[in-house]
Design an enzyme around this catalytic site. Structure first.
Site, mmCIF file in Angstrom:
data_model
loop_
_atom_site.group_PDB
_atom_site.id
_atom_site.type_symbol
_atom_site.label_atom_id
_atom_site.label_comp_id
_atom_site.label_asym_id
_atom_site.label_seq_id
_atom_site.Cartn_x
_atom_site.Cartn_y
_atom_site.Cartn_z
ATOM 1 N N GLU B 250 -0.920 -20.406 47.914
ATOM 2 C CA GLU B 250 -0.777 -21.844 47.652
ATOM 3 C C GLU B 250 -2.126 -22.550 47.748
ATOM 4 O OE1 GLU B 250 1.129 -20.117 49.746
ATOM 5 O OE2 GLU B 250 2.948 -20.007 48.543
ATOM 6 N N HIS B 320 13.619 -23.656 53.016
ATOM 7 C CA HIS B 320 13.946 -23.933 51.613
ATOM 8 C C HIS B 320 14.655 -25.289 51.531
ATOM 9 C CE1 HIS B 320 13.461 -19.555 51.753
ATOM 10 N NE2 HIS B 320 13.047 -19.659 50.513
#
Lengths: 443, 517
Positions: B250, B320
């Site tokens: 990322e 999530h």
């Protein structure tokens, strides 16, 4: 018990083996430098060594060297894909019980995967991740001491199984029920057990790697003759944390084994889009650590590699990188359909041509330690056991609702006390909306 | 005879070769003047002859040159014609090739579908077996659990369920309904198409790529369409050099995007889940946000847009489910946007991509499939930094963003049942940073009451910022304490999700508290 005996037996053999391993490394390095030498004006011994603090082993040269590749690191293998021993000197020094336990755990893992995968497809649990194709990593668990600390990624349920995590414990976690050690707070497959020295899984990738280095350093300082085993995938090796971890482990001489399951895919991204160069193993050499590449579908090669790595970690206090080459036969998770990015045939070919379970079974059969009758009876027993655990876990209630607020801190803080009270009042006021019948009673 | 011949022919060439003696005998005895005269005449005759010959040669040459030119022109024309024909043929060939590729792709898809169907069939076949075995091991399946996931006897979709959204009044179900919005004036005469949120986002990126040659879309697994299908077909349409997979990193993705943007390109980067944006936090907070300021305006990374799915889905657990907008809202230099529906997602995403500031675009993943609208197919942008009033009202201002708005809509309806005549002004904040202080404060000045709801935990959630600003600006107009409805201050807990997030009941309670103060 077996693991302990073998570990001790092997610890005795440490000095000779470790010495043997080191020259092998230097030999290949020498072979390579010889080929470079012909380009140089003078042999290395006649040239001046640099005294820059950052590269003490380098020599000055009048030849501008632009290097792209090193010699690829070989992949260590003990058995062929038919489970036949490739070299009699590599015969694993193990008892029948020890070998059969590894195989049975591979089968159990497989059976559990099949049932929980189906359970997710039927909406009984919310999520699951299978280990299919990679079961041979259990060989690495078998080479560890039970008190070596494990930092996993999320596809290493087999190591927990090997250490004695029960089917019930697996199922309780996947069902987030009141017996789940994680109190139902995390998604399925996020196992953890203090008793079994297995740190609880977290979904973010590669975060466990620098932590493993720190844990290993603490173990080293404590004087315990243990190491840390840290599992991760080749995709996670792209994260900054991977590089941070290898470097810090190397500079602090932390007794940690970084075990990369290179299964070829990070969700849909194939390894050839994930990195360039000679796999993950080449990174280990770059960070100045002992590095092994091994056939990750060969239980005994994985076992042997881990044994040797553990010796280096525990006896020499040095980190080791193992890259186990394998193939992810299953989808990434139940949220993924891999047919969108790879052909079914490719997967079937891997399943058929290089199956770690089949390889191990054939090896056992060659030894006369396993046969069709044992296979059939074990499989049916196992299936029943898995289904029984599964049904029991499904029936259990979820943890009490107030468990939501515990463990954020060691003690409830004022804001959490207030919010807990607010929720209790809401549940009392709107019982039809907040149905808690499926949750355990508050104590 | 010679004379007769002269009459018959214009030119007669007579080969005379007088001997030297004859020539001297003719000229001998003549006066030198006469001899000179003869010589002069002879010379002028030859001069004439030669000049005639030269003229003739010249004319011949000119004629030849003309012919050569003509031939050259003809040749050129022919080459051109042949080339045109060749091009046409090549075009045909390409088309045929593409058709073949399409067909083989279709075939591929069909066979994939077939194999999926076969698996499904096998699974169906196996199911009774499996259930039988399970019943054998354990006769009583817990029914209340079945209610949770197994009502449809299928796994929960990755992006979760959002019941009731299909009937939401906030969703534009028809062409006319969609285009009644004055913000869509630029496409009011265009077509609309039924799209869910991931299709609308896909459409926005497709337009961004088509209208800007420097634009690239990249991130983990985006090449095959992305784990939420937002980038489906883009790699095929725009090429793998513009739509590509990155390694799993990322911070790498964010830094790479910053670098592209620093060179004036447009970088549309995807972080697979907002929960995984934190390795990129340094790049976004310390680099992207300060790029213009620290260089005195020499450099900027305005072309950077980070897309990331966020929010609860019913089964996401810790990693999530999170809504990390407030972390980024604490960073001057960034823009943060959260859309509530397909139409909004397309317009806001195009604006975020084209805005000359680094923008984080958080897509409530529960809306990817659940929210379906008639979305204008044209190229349009919706304003950043501008809230939208969804329903006008006079008693209470309710502020939310993303999927929370649908919970608020239900909560308002529930509260109105209890308090008939209750008039609520519902505002979609849309941009978290910079946020539309004016619209919110104008509304509170009118209603005197404010409720803010979000999915992120309460402490230091973005509602805190809104509440304090409103307190500063509308203090004398407030008739009740500002209500903040948010998740509890714990990590996102899988099995307790329904108790954790500010649901309809909690929001309705908040409305009641505000009204009955």
């Amino acid at each position: 018990m077996y693991a302990r005996i073998t570990a001790r037996a092997l610890a005795r053999a440490v000095p000779s083996k470790a010495v043997k391993a080191t020259p092998a490394l230097t030999t290949s390095a020498k072979a390579f430098s010889t080929s470079m030498l012909s380009m140089n004006t003078a042999p290395k011994k006649d040239r001046v060594k640099v005294n820059f603090p950052g590269a003490l082993d380098s020599h000055f040269s009048q030849v501008l060297e632009i290097r792209e590749k090193m010699e690829p690191i070989d992949t260590f293998r003990v058995m062929d894909t038919d489970g036949k021993l490739l070299d009699s000197s590599l015969e694993p020094d193990v008892t029948e019980d020890f070998a059969v336990k590894i195989y049975k755990d591979m089968l159990t893992l497989n059976a559990m995967d099949l049932i929980l995968y189906e359970a997710q497809r039927q909406g009984r649990i919310s999520f699951y991740m299978t280990n299919a194709g990679e079961e041979a990593y259990i060989g690495s668990a078998a080479a560890l001491d039970p008190e070596d600390e494990i930092f996993g990624q999320y596809r290493e349920a087999g190591t927990l199984l090997y250490r004695g995590f029960t089917l019930d414990q697996f199922m309780n976690q996947c069902y987030s029920n009141e017996l789940d050690l994680g109190k139902g707070r995390q998604m399925p497959v996020h196992f953890g057990s203090k008793a079994l020295h297995f740190q609880t899984i977290s979904s973010p990738l590669a975060t466990q790697l620098p932590q493993a280095a720190g844990a290993a350093y603490a173990i080293k300082r404590s004087g315990r003759k243990n190491c840390v085993m840290c599992y991760f995938g080749e995709g996670a090796a792209s994260e900054g944390d991977f590089h941070a971890a290898l470097n810090i482990a190397s500079t602090t001489s932390a007794p940690v084994i970084f075990f990369c399951r290179n299964n070829g895919f990070a969700i849909s991204t194939p390894a050839n889009e994930q990195y360039k160069g000679d796999g993950i193993a080449s990174r280990g050499v770059g960070y100045g650590m002992h590095t092994i590449r091994v056939d990750g579908n060969d239980v005994w090669a994985v076992y042997k590699a881990t044994q040797e790595a553990r010796k280096i970690a525990v006896e020499l206090n040095r980190p080791v990188l193992i890259e186990a080459m394998t193939y992810r036969v299953g989808h990434h998770s139940t949220s993924d359909d891999s047919s969108a990015y790879r052909s079914k045939k490719e997967v079937e070919d891997w399943k058929r041509n290089d199956n770690p379970i089949v390889r191990m079974r054939k090896w056992l059969e060659n030894k006369g330690w396993w046969d069709e009758a044992k296979e059939t009876s074990h499989k049916s027993q196992q299936r029943t056991a898995v289904l029984k655990s599964f049904a029991a876990a499904e029936k259990r209630k979820k943890p009490a609702v107030s468990e939501m607020f515990n463990d954020v801190y060691d003690k409830l803080t004022p804001n959490l006390i207030e919010q807990k009270r607010e929720l209790e009042e809401l549940i009392k006021k709107y019982p039809e909306h907040y149905d808690t019948s499926n949750y355990a009673k508050e104590k | 005879m010679l004379i007769a011949a002269l009459f018959r022919y214009d030119i007669v060439v007579v080969e005379l070769s007088p001997s030297q003696e004859y020539r001297s005998s003719i000229l001998s005895g003549l006066k030198p003047e006469i001899i000179m005269e003869i010589c002069t005449r002879a010379i002028s005759f030859w001069t004439y002859q030669i000049s005639q010959e030269a003229k003739y040669q010249e004319i011949t040459q000119r004629g030849l040159e003309d012919k050569v030119e003509l031939y050259e022109k003809q040749q050129q024309r022919m080459t051109r014609e042949v080339n045109v024909e060749l091009n046409v043929l090549q075009g045909d060939l390409e088309q045929e090739k593409r058709k073949t590729a399409d067909l083989s792709e279709q075939l591929d898809q069909m066979s994939r579908q077939l194999s999926r169907l076969q698996t499904l069939y096998e699974r169906q076949k196996r199911r009774p077996l499996f259930d039988g075995a399970l019943q054998h091991a354990q006769p009583h399946l817990h029914t209340s659990l079945k209610n949770q996931y197994a009502a449809s006897n299928s796994p929960p979709p990755a992006e979760g369920f959002l019941p009731g959204i299909a009937n939401s009044k906030l969703i534009k179900h028809t062409h006319h309904d969609a285009l009644r919005n004055p913000e869509l004036a630029s496409v009011v005469n265009g077509e609309t198409k039924k799209m869910n949120t991931f299709q609308a986002i896909n459409d926005a990126m497709s337009i961004a790529l088509a209208t800007d040659d420097t634009a690239c879309v990249f991130g983990e697994d985006v090449a095959f369409g992305g784990v939420f299908r937002c980038t489906m077909g883009l790699a095929e349409m725009f090429g793998r050099d513009r739509v590509f997979n990155t390694p799993l990193s990322e911070q790498g993705i964010a830094g790479f995007g910053i670098g592209m943007a620093a060179m004036g390109s447009t970088a549309i980067a995807e972080i697979q889940f907002a929960d995984y944006i934190f390795p990129a936090f340094d790049q976004l907070v310390n680099e992207a946000a300060k790029y213009r300021y620290r260089s005195g305006g020499e450099f900027d990374v305005g072309g950077l847009c980070i897309r990331t799915p966020s929010g609860a889905v019913g089964h996401g657990g810790h990693y999530h489910s999170q809504s990390p907008e407030a972390y980024f809202a604490h960073t001057p230099g960034l823009k943060v946007v959260v859309p509530r529906s397909p139409i909004q997602a397309k317009g806001l995403l195009l604006a975020a991509i084209r805005d000359r500031n680094p923008t984080i675009f958080m897509e409530p993943k529960i809306l990817y499939r659940a929210a379906v609208e008639m979305v204008p197919v044209g190229d349009y942008e919706l304003p950043l930094g501008k809230a939208e009033i969804l329903t006008h009202g006079k008693d209470l201002t309710v502020v939310g963003w993303g999927a929370q708005l649908y919970t608020l809509e239900n909560a308002i309806q529930l509260a109105q049942k209890k308090m008939p005549g209750l008039s609520v002004e519902l505002i979609d904040l849309r941009s978290i940073l910079p946020w539309d202080v004016e619209t919110v404060c104008n509304s509170v000045n009118k209603t005197g009451r404010l409720l803010i709801a979000h999915e992120a935990p309460k402490t230091q959630g973005f509602a805190a910022e809104i509440a304090s600003t409103v307190m500063e600006r509308c203090f004398l107009r407030l008739e009740a304490p500002i209500q903040r409805l948010a998740s509890y201050d714990t990590p996102f807990p899988l099995i307790f999700e329904k108790f954790h997030v500010p649901d309809m009941i909690r929001c309705a309670e908040g409305i009641e508290r505000a009204m009955k103060f």
